[in-house]
Design a protein around this motif. Structure first.
Motif, PDB file in Angstrom:
ATOM      1  N   GLY A 159       0.813  -1.203   0.000  1.00 13.85           N
ATOM      2  CA  GLY A 159       0.000   0.000   0.000  1.00 13.85           C
ATOM      3  C   GLY A 159       0.851   1.259   0.000  1.00 13.85           C
ATOM      4  N   GLY A 160       0.365   2.298  -0.698  1.00 13.61           N
ATOM      5  CA  GLY A 160       1.020   3.596  -0.659  1.00 13.61           C
ATOM      6  C   GLY A 160       2.171   3.791  -1.611  1.00 13.61           C
ATOM      7  N   VAL A 161       2.365   2.865  -2.568  1.00 11.84           N
ATOM      8  CA  VAL A 161       3.493   3.033  -3.495  1.00 11.84           C
ATOM      9  C   VAL A 161       3.100   3.797  -4.761  1.00 11.84           C
ATOM     10  CG1 VAL A 161       4.708   0.986  -2.671  1.00 11.84           C
ATOM     11  CG2 VAL A 161       3.093   0.784  -4.580  1.00 11.84           C
ATOM     12  N   GLY A 162       1.819   4.151  -4.902  1.00  7.50           N
ATOM     13  CA  GLY A 162       1.401   4.956  -6.048  1.00  7.50           C
ATOM     14  C   GLY A 162       0.780   4.172  -7.186  1.00  7.50           C
ATOM     15  N   THR A 163       0.184   3.038  -6.862  1.00 12.92           N
ATOM     16  CA  THR A 163      -0.391   2.165  -7.890  1.00 12.92           C
ATOM     17  C   THR A 163      -1.504   2.849  -8.664  1.00 12.92           C
ATOM     18  OG1 THR A 163       0.082   0.300  -6.424  1.00 12.92           O
ATOM     19  CG2 THR A 163      -1.390  -0.120  -8.291  1.00 12.92           C
ATOM     20  N   GLN A 189     -11.921  -3.721  -2.515  1.00 10.45           N
ATOM     21  CA  GLN A 189     -12.308  -3.244  -1.181  1.00 10.45           C
ATOM     22  C   GLN A 189     -11.876  -1.814  -0.916  1.00 10.45           C
ATOM     23  OE1 GLN A 189     -10.809  -6.189   1.631  1.00 10.45           O
ATOM     24  NE2 GLN A 189     -12.861  -7.056   1.791  1.00 10.45           N
ATOM     25  N   ALA A 190     -10.888  -1.339  -1.628  1.00  3.35           N
ATOM     26  CA  ALA A 190     -10.355  -0.009  -1.311  1.00  3.35           C
ATOM     27  C   ALA A 190     -10.002   0.781  -2.563  1.00  3.35           C
ATOM     28  CB  ALA A 190      -9.111  -0.157  -0.423  1.00  3.35           C
ATOM     29  N   GLY A 191     -10.743   0.557  -3.651  1.00  2.00           N
ATOM     30  CA  GLY A 191     -10.441   1.232  -4.897  1.00  2.00           C
ATOM     31  C   GLY A 191     -10.637   2.734  -4.828  1.00  2.00           C
ATOM     32  N   ASP A 192      -9.693   3.494  -5.402  1.00  2.00           N
ATOM     33  CA  ASP A 192      -9.726   4.960  -5.315  1.00  2.00           C
ATOM     34  C   ASP A 192      -9.771   5.640  -6.674  1.00  2.00           C
ATOM     35  OD1 ASP A 192      -9.789   5.530  -2.560  1.00  2.00           O
ATOM     36  OD2 ASP A 192      -7.653   5.066  -2.369  1.00  2.00           O
ATOM     37  N   LEU A 287       2.456  -4.817 -14.634  1.00  2.25           N
ATOM     38  CA  LEU A 287       3.378  -3.899 -13.971  1.00  2.25           C
ATOM     39  C   LEU A 287       3.284  -4.075 -12.466  1.00  2.25           C
ATOM     40  CD1 LEU A 287       2.652  -0.609 -15.969  1.00  2.25           C
ATOM     41  CD2 LEU A 287       4.389  -2.346 -16.452  1.00  2.25           C
ATOM     42  N   LEU A 288       4.429  -4.136 -11.799  1.00  2.00           N
ATOM     43  CA  LEU A 288       4.485  -4.180 -10.347  1.00  2.00           C
ATOM     44  C   LEU A 288       5.165  -2.909  -9.874  1.00  2.00           C
ATOM     45  CD1 LEU A 288       3.975  -5.786  -7.742  1.00  2.00           C
ATOM     46  CD2 LEU A 288       6.250  -6.789  -8.026  1.00  2.00           C
ATOM     47  N   VAL A 289       4.428  -2.088  -9.135  1.00  2.00           N
ATOM     48  CA  VAL A 289       4.932  -0.774  -8.719  1.00  2.00           C
ATOM     49  C   VAL A 289       5.589  -0.896  -7.354  1.00  2.00           C
ATOM     50  CG1 VAL A 289       4.345   1.647  -8.337  1.00  2.00           C
ATOM     51  CG2 VAL A 289       3.006   0.279  -9.957  1.00  2.00           C
ATOM     52  N   THR A 290       6.787  -0.340  -7.227  1.00  3.74           N
ATOM     53  CA  THR A 290       7.474  -0.310  -5.940  1.00  3.74           C
ATOM     54  C   THR A 290       8.140   1.045  -5.761  1.00  3.74           C
ATOM     55  OG1 THR A 290       9.064  -1.461  -4.511  1.00  3.74           O
ATOM     56  CG2 THR A 290       9.663  -1.220  -6.830  1.00  3.74           C
ATOM     57  N   ALA A 299       8.563  -6.403  -0.297  1.00  5.22           N
ATOM     58  CA  ALA A 299       7.177  -6.751  -0.638  1.00  5.22           C
ATOM     59  C   ALA A 299       7.064  -7.124  -2.114  1.00  5.22           C
ATOM     60  CB  ALA A 299       6.250  -5.584  -0.310  1.00  5.22           C
ATOM     61  N   ALA A 300       7.783  -6.409  -2.981  1.00  9.11           N
ATOM     62  CA  ALA A 300       7.764  -6.732  -4.407  1.00  9.11           C
ATOM     63  C   ALA A 300       8.319  -8.130  -4.652  1.00  9.11           C
ATOM     64  CB  ALA A 300       8.571  -5.696  -5.186  1.00  9.11           C
ATOM     65  N   LYS A 301       9.382  -8.453  -3.959  1.00  4.82           N
ATOM     66  CA  LYS A 301       9.982  -9.785  -4.095  1.00  4.82           C
ATOM     67  C   LYS A 301       9.000 -10.864  -3.647  1.00  4.82           C
ATOM     68  CE  LYS A 301      14.100 -12.344  -2.568  1.00  4.82           C
ATOM     69  NZ  LYS A 301      15.340 -12.236  -1.753  1.00  4.82           N
TER      70      LYS A 301
END
Length: 424
Positions: A159-163, A189-192, A287-290, A299-301
């Motif tokens: 959470g909070g990485v800018g996805t 559950q938490a879509g913004d 894409l995996l955002v970190t 967490a990405a790993k």
């Protein structure tokens, strides 16, 4: 007419038996078997990218193909490649299974052990049906053929990485270049997405979950057309409704969006569910955002390893995007690539929250300053991924430039990274 046949079967003995019998069929051209569902879908997508005419007329799906269940695979092929006739090969020839196969989109069922006469009949009927569909597609330019548009799944390492910001900006970049673009929020559950684009709309993806045969017209009722031209499919306002959207629904929704848009961006959030796992598996680009910090990279790993264990996505088929990058940070993209073991996008997104704050607070991400480094980097990434066309693709150079700066800025990494590398 020669009938091209592509079998999909995991068991080696069953594959040899099926191939031997197919080679005896008149006017047939069997291809080497696809050993799993992913290989089959990738093969069909590659052929369809050239033209519908390059697709095989018939696909034979063995009941033990895996990892996707046979009926789900049939539904997937029927939705994505409507010009292909699918035949199920199974030991269960009961009326219930036959009905389920037809509902999934099969054009016939062949019982095991295989019978030459039955195989000839079913393959011939499926080939005739495929030929009829192709004639119809040739005269109906509005009917989508082949695999449709490009699906991009955007997932956060934590959470909070800018996805969501990245997903929104990629979709805006694609739309601004003239591509028909959909943005789907599967962070159930938490879509913004709605908050970032200042949208209030009562319909959501959950309203489509219980519909087994999703038509484009039904889909359109749940899609909100934004002032930017984006087609938005939003997460439910009530988080508990997330349970209504399973992997079957997500597959169907993603494929219908793909058929109607040139680009589909899916915000998958940071928590793995059956729904967003299906979208990640289906995506042409994952894409995996970190962010460049120890906790996010760990967490990405973990996420990549989880996807691999669950056979959702291979590491080499995923691209990591580094957000909030700074040249002075100890953790640089090269180290992230070695730790996470995925390719890292050349274009990195710089750390500059002040540039984002006004657009985030007002819920108008479409108003993000086009001269700012953050938007230029994100739109440059869209160019790197091939999501934009025409003049807009030129911004890709700016995004790549950011990546080149990262390369130069990491010269000191080899001298400094010892402690950080051990922690990762």
């Amino acid at each position: 007419m020669v009938t091209r046949i592509l079998p999909a079967v995991a068991d080696a003995d069953a594959a040899r038996s099926l191939t031997a019998l197919l080679s005896q069929l008149p006017d047939s051209e069997p291809a080497p078997p696809a050993g799993d569902s992913t290989t089959l879908l990738n093969t069909l997508a590659a052929l369809a990218a050239e033209s519908v005419g390059d697709l095989p007329e018939v696909v034979l799906v063995h009941e033990r193909v895996g990892p996707l269940p046979a009926l789900e695979l049939i539904r997937e092929v029927a939705l994505r490649f409507p010009a292909v006739g699918v035949v199920l090969v199974t030991t269960d020839t009961t009326p219930g299974l036959y009905s389920a196969a037809m509902d999934a989109g099969a054009r016939g069922v062949v019982g095991l052990p295989l019978s030459y006469d039955e195989l000839v009949t079913r393959v011939g009927a499926a080939a005739q049906w495929a030929a009829g569909v192709r004639r119809h597609l040739a005269t109906g330019p509005d009917t989508p053929g082949g695999p449709g548009g490009t699906v991009v799944a955007v997932t956060g390492a934590k959470g909070g990485v800018g996805t969501t910001v990245l997903a929104v900006q990629l979709a805006l970049a694609a739309r601004a270049s003239g591509r028909t673009t959909a943005l789907a929020d599967l962070d159930l559950q938490a879509g913004d997405v709605a908050s970032y684009l200042d949208v209030q709309f009562r319909r959501s993806v959950a309203d489509l979950a219980g519909i087994r045969d999703l038509s484009p017209r039904v889909l359109q009722d749940a899609v909100f057309t934004h002032s930017t031209g984006l087609s938005l499919l939003l997460a439910p306002a009530e988080g508990e409704r997330a349970e209504e959207v399973d992997d079957r629904a997500a597959r169907q929704i993603t494929n219908v969006l793909r058929a109607r848009h040139e680009v589909v961006v899916v915000d998958c959030g940071t928590h793995l569910t059956g729904a967003n796992a299906a979208a990640i598996e289906l995506a042409d680009i994952a894409l995996l955002v970190t962010t460049p910090d120890v906790v996010a990279v760990r967490a990405a790993k973990r996420m990549i390893r989880l996807w691999d264990r669950l056979q959702i996505r291979k590491a080499e088929e995923t691209r990591t995007v580094v957000n909030r990058h700074s040249r002075g940070a100890e953790i640089q993209p090269q180290l992230i690539e070695r730790i996470v073991r995925t390719p890292v996008a050349r274009g990195v997104v710089p750390a500059n929250f002040k540039e984002l704050q006004a657009a985030v607070d007002s819920g108008r991400m479409q108003d993000l300053d086009s001269r700012g480094a953050v938007r230029q980097a994100m739109w440059g990434l869209a160019g790197e991924l091939g999501l934009v066309k025409g003049a807009e693709a030129g911004t890709g150079g700016r995004g790549r430039g950011a990546g080149q700066h990262a390369d130069r800025g990491s010269v000191g990494l080899r001298r400094r990274r010892g402690g950080v590398g051990k922690r990762l």
